[in-house]
Write an enzyme that holds these catalytic residues in place. Structure first.
Site, PDB file in Angstrom:
ATOM      1  N   ALA A  13       0.814  -1.222   0.000  1.00 43.26           N
ATOM      2  CA  ALA A  13       0.000   0.000   0.000  1.00 43.26           C
ATOM      3  C   ALA A  13       0.845   1.268   0.000  1.00 43.26           C
ATOM      4  O   ALA A  13       0.330   2.343  -0.295  1.00 43.26           O
ATOM      5  CB  ALA A  13      -0.938  -0.002   1.205  1.00 43.26           C
ATOM      6  N   THR A  14       2.142   1.151   0.331  1.00 44.07           N
ATOM      7  CA  THR A  14       2.984   2.350   0.344  1.00 44.07           C
ATOM      8  C   THR A  14       3.747   2.476  -0.984  1.00 44.07           C
ATOM      9  O   THR A  14       4.564   3.369  -1.149  1.00 44.07           O
ATOM     10  CB  THR A  14       4.014   2.285   1.495  1.00 44.07           C
ATOM     11  OG1 THR A  14       4.838   1.131   1.284  1.00 44.07           O
ATOM     12  CG2 THR A  14       3.328   2.176   2.839  1.00 44.07           C
ATOM     13  N   ASP A  88       5.336  -6.903   8.512  1.00 44.51           N
ATOM     14  CA  ASP A  88       6.505  -7.545   7.933  1.00 44.51           C
ATOM     15  C   ASP A  88       5.975  -8.836   7.317  1.00 44.51           C
ATOM     16  O   ASP A  88       5.636  -9.776   8.037  1.00 44.51           O
ATOM     17  CB  ASP A  88       7.542  -7.820   9.041  1.00 44.51           C
ATOM     18  CG  ASP A  88       8.672  -8.702   8.543  1.00 44.51           C
ATOM     19  OD1 ASP A  88       8.658  -9.087   7.345  1.00 44.51           O
ATOM     20  OD2 ASP A  88       9.561  -9.035   9.347  1.00 44.51           O
ATOM     21  N   VAL A  89       5.905  -8.866   5.988  1.00 43.51           N
ATOM     22  CA  VAL A  89       5.203  -9.981   5.338  1.00 43.51           C
ATOM     23  C   VAL A  89       5.879 -11.332   5.546  1.00 43.51           C
ATOM     24  O   VAL A  89       5.272 -12.381   5.332  1.00 43.51           O
ATOM     25  CB  VAL A  89       5.009  -9.747   3.818  1.00 43.51           C
ATOM     26  CG1 VAL A  89       4.102  -8.562   3.573  1.00 43.51           C
ATOM     27  CG2 VAL A  89       6.333  -9.590   3.097  1.00 43.51           C
ATOM     28  N   ASP A 180      -2.935  -8.626 -16.273  1.00 45.57           N
ATOM     29  CA  ASP A 180      -2.149  -8.182 -17.419  1.00 45.57           C
ATOM     30  C   ASP A 180      -2.872  -6.930 -17.878  1.00 45.57           C
ATOM     31  O   ASP A 180      -3.969  -7.017 -18.445  1.00 45.57           O
ATOM     32  CB  ASP A 180      -2.138  -9.242 -18.527  1.00 45.57           C
ATOM     33  CG  ASP A 180      -1.222  -8.834 -19.670  1.00 45.57           C
ATOM     34  OD1 ASP A 180      -1.353  -7.689 -20.140  1.00 45.57           O
ATOM     35  OD2 ASP A 180      -0.367  -9.640 -20.083  1.00 45.57           O
ATOM     36  N   HIS A 181      -2.304  -5.776 -17.614  1.00 48.45           N
ATOM     37  CA  HIS A 181      -3.114  -4.563 -17.798  1.00 48.45           C
ATOM     38  C   HIS A 181      -3.444  -4.286 -19.269  1.00 48.45           C
ATOM     39  O   HIS A 181      -4.349  -3.517 -19.554  1.00 48.45           O
ATOM     40  CB  HIS A 181      -2.481  -3.344 -17.105  1.00 48.45           C
ATOM     41  CG  HIS A 181      -1.357  -2.709 -17.852  1.00 48.45           C
ATOM     42  ND1 HIS A 181      -0.090  -3.240 -17.895  1.00 48.45           N
ATOM     43  CD2 HIS A 181      -1.301  -1.579 -18.589  1.00 48.45           C
ATOM     44  CE1 HIS A 181       0.673  -2.465 -18.631  1.00 48.45           C
ATOM     45  NE2 HIS A 181      -0.018  -1.441 -19.059  1.00 48.45           N
ATOM     46  N   HIS A 243       2.156  -9.156 -22.377  1.00 48.65           N
ATOM     47  CA  HIS A 243       1.268  -8.243 -23.110  1.00 48.65           C
ATOM     48  C   HIS A 243       1.140  -8.597 -24.598  1.00 48.65           C
ATOM     49  O   HIS A 243       0.043  -8.662 -25.142  1.00 48.65           O
ATOM     50  CB  HIS A 243       1.756  -6.797 -23.009  1.00 48.65           C
ATOM     51  CG  HIS A 243       1.961  -6.319 -21.601  1.00 48.65           C
ATOM     52  ND1 HIS A 243       1.149  -6.706 -20.567  1.00 48.65           N
ATOM     53  CD2 HIS A 243       2.885  -5.480 -21.050  1.00 48.65           C
ATOM     54  CE1 HIS A 243       1.558  -6.119 -19.447  1.00 48.65           C
ATOM     55  NE2 HIS A 243       2.613  -5.381 -19.708  1.00 48.65           N
TER      56      HIS A 243
HETATM   57  C1  BG6 Z   1       4.542  -2.568 -18.175  1.00 45.15           C
HETATM   58  C2  BG6 Z   1       6.030  -2.691 -18.405  1.00 45.15           C
HETATM   59  O1  BG6 Z   1       3.974  -3.814 -17.932  1.00 45.15           O
HETATM   60  O2  BG6 Z   1       3.943  -1.977 -19.331  1.00 45.15           O
HETATM   61  C3  BG6 Z   1       6.640  -1.354 -18.711  1.00 45.15           C
HETATM   62  O3  BG6 Z   1       6.637  -3.247 -17.245  1.00 45.15           O
HETATM   63  C4  BG6 Z   1       5.917  -0.693 -19.856  1.00 45.15           C
HETATM   64  O4  BG6 Z   1       8.027  -1.498 -19.018  1.00 45.15           O
HETATM   65  C5  BG6 Z   1       4.419  -0.680 -19.623  1.00 45.15           C
HETATM   66  O5  BG6 Z   1       6.388   0.637 -19.961  1.00 45.15           O
HETATM   67  C6  BG6 Z   1       3.682  -0.177 -20.853  1.00 45.15           C
HETATM   68  O6  BG6 Z   1       2.334  -0.031 -20.555  1.00 45.15           O
HETATM   69  P1  BG6 Z   1       1.421   0.983 -21.351  1.00 45.15           P
HETATM   70  O7  BG6 Z   1       0.060   0.805 -20.781  1.00 45.15           O
HETATM   71  O8  BG6 Z   1       1.993   2.352 -21.107  1.00 45.15           O
HETATM   72  O9  BG6 Z   1       1.519   0.635 -22.794  1.00 45.15           O
END
Ligand code: BG6
Length: 483
Positions: A13-14, A88-89, A180-181, A243
């Protein structure tokens, strides 16, 4: 469907991710009235913070990173959901205290034992935290429990398998949400509905007409302050294994048929299973790796990778990766997929381009025509464009012309907002499931070994360029070019 009352147990959280992404995402969900009334966040970190100090840090994060302006009259209501506890995890006994804290809050706020454990921590700590959650009984609750883990998920096939084994001792696969964003990016999530809602688009993407597919994720930033991690990961682990391969799966599975959200998981596995392996001895034929030299990015001079703070002077790390892939199934047959990603390139852009075959009949000289392209822009702007050859009446010549549609992204949810919402709701569609992750590592593993053993050259490229020339050659050998 609404999110049920829950406790969000936030490890890390930090840290940076909490500050930049998680607090703002939760805040935007709060403003959109998507969070339940009974909602407790227990922030955990090594530092000895008070609840009040924690609140001041969250407020700072919202004022800096939230998508919407902070609403002064409801800010305190939002912050009241948050409490902090130093932990402390690695200390098993400390989890008992944490358990009491969580339970007290559950009683106070009338929350059934629904617990979401979010690990926004150094990857080295994931195993020990999961083990301690299990040993302390914190994950045995009367409600549902979920574990959300950030990337990287392992550093190679073996370590990923070991990590997964550990996690599955404490949680079922259905309860593990691997973030995985890229799967949270709205255009990626909308690929299905795009094809589903537009038969015209679906017929345009008739695979008989497609010459190749190109997936680009280019960045202008360099290694920044992350050399300790990045110099060991390289573009191959940082971007490709997760990604880019996820984008390959998401692109391939939507064509040529309409599929439902429930089918996505199985279809992704079919795609990655069909991805033709590249043996390490053949890596040099299909893969290009590169590293940036000094140069100029967006008119600003920048140093080369080897001069970046924390990078060893003889580092052979890849900051650029390009490859030619084949999805070896009857649907995709001979159509190549080209993927590339790199740091310190000329522009920030994530996109998928479908290149169409050229007109074969020789009525018009071939050099007058450009191939038709359908481009799906994912990031930072979002949109669709179609490149056509249009005849200019005055000159009698054809001119490449783009039909462009840009989505208005001003008020759009960001990836973390969508993914956190799904995780709290219990919808795992846009998370990476173990089979996909394992198969991605299996596909990547020979390339890791080829890199390690220097079985292919490390090309350099000037910062601010489109990458090493060798990457252009990779396509030229098939009479294509990058778009
Ligand atoms: C992250 C990587 O998962 O994705 C980074 O660790 C990268 O190195 C980033 O810069 C890129 O994400 P986005 O959303 O800016 O394309």
């Amino acid at each position: 469907k609404d999110i049920q009352a829950l406790t969000f147990v936030l490890f890390g959280a930090t840290g940076d991710l909490a500050k930049r992404k998680l607090f703002p995402a939760l805040y935007n969900l709060f403003l959109a009235e998507k969070l339940p009334n009974s909602f407790s966040v227990i922030g955990l970190g090594r530092r000895e913070w008070s609840h009040e100090f924690f609140h001041s840090k969250i407020e700072e994060s919202l004022r800096t990173y939230a998508r919407k302006d902070v609403q002064e009259d409801s800010l305190q209501d939002f912050l009241n959901h948050f409490q902090y506890s130093p932990l402390d995890v690695t200390d098993k006994s400390a989890y008992k205290r944490l358990q009491t804290h969580i339970e007290d809050r559950e009683i106070e706020l009338n929350i059934p034992g629904n617990r979401l454990f979010y690990l926004a921590v150094d990857p080295n700590l994931v195993e020990v935290i999961t083990e301690n959650l299990h040993a302390s009984g914190l994950n045995q609750t009367s409600g549902w429990r979920r574990l959300v883990v950030e990337k990287p998920f392992g550093t190679d096939l073996k370590s990923a398998q070991q990590l997964n084994k550990k996690l599955s001792e404490a949680f079922d696969e259905m309860e593990i949400y691997r973030i995985d964003h890229y799967l949270g990016k709205p255009m990626v999530q909308n690929l299905a509905s795009l094809v589903f809602a537009n038969p015209a688009l679906a017929s345009l993407l008739d695979l008989k007409q497609i010459a190749n597919v190109q997936i680009t994720a280019s960045e202008t930033v360099g290694v920044e302050t992350r050399a300790a991690y990045y110099d060991n990961a390289g573009a191959i682990r940082d971007m490709v294994q997760n990604h880019l391969l996820q984008l390959v799966m998401m692109t391939a599975l939507h064509l040529p048929e309409n599929i439902t959200a429930e089918e996505i998981g199985n279809k992704k596995i079919e795609v990655i299973e069909s991805l033709k392996p590249i043996e390490k001895e053949d890596a040099h034929k299909h893969v290009i790796r590169g590293q940036y030299r000094a140069g100029e990015v967006l008119d600003t001079p920048v140093i080369g990778y080897l001069d970046e703070p924390g990078v060893p002077e003889n580092s052979m790390n890849d900051t650029y990766f390009a490859a030619r892939l084949h999805i070896d199934n009857p649907v995709w047959g001979e159509i190549p997929f080209y993927i590339r990603t790199g740091k310190r390139l000329d522009q920030k852009s994530t996109r998928i381009v479908f290149e169409f075959k050229k007109q074969k009949r020789a009525l018009i000289p071939a050099e007058e025509l450009v191939p038709n392209l359908l481009t799906l822009e994912i990031n930072p702007s979002e949109g669709i464009s179609l490149k056509l050859n249009i005849k200019e009446p005055s000159s009698e010549r054809f001119k490449p012309t783009c039909i462009n549609f840009k989505t208005n992204t001003d008020d759009q949810s960001d990836a973390y907002e969508l993914l956190l919402f799904d995780a709290m709701l219990g919808n795992a569609t846009f998370f990476a499931h173990w089979d996909e992750v394992e198969l991605s590592w299996k596909w990547i593993q020979p390339l890791l070994e080829a890199f390690e053993n220097n079985l292919l050259p490390l090309h350099t490229y000037p910062a601010g360029s489109t990458g090493p020339e060798a990457a252009d050659e990779l396509l030229k050998s098939n009479n294509f070019k990058w778009w």
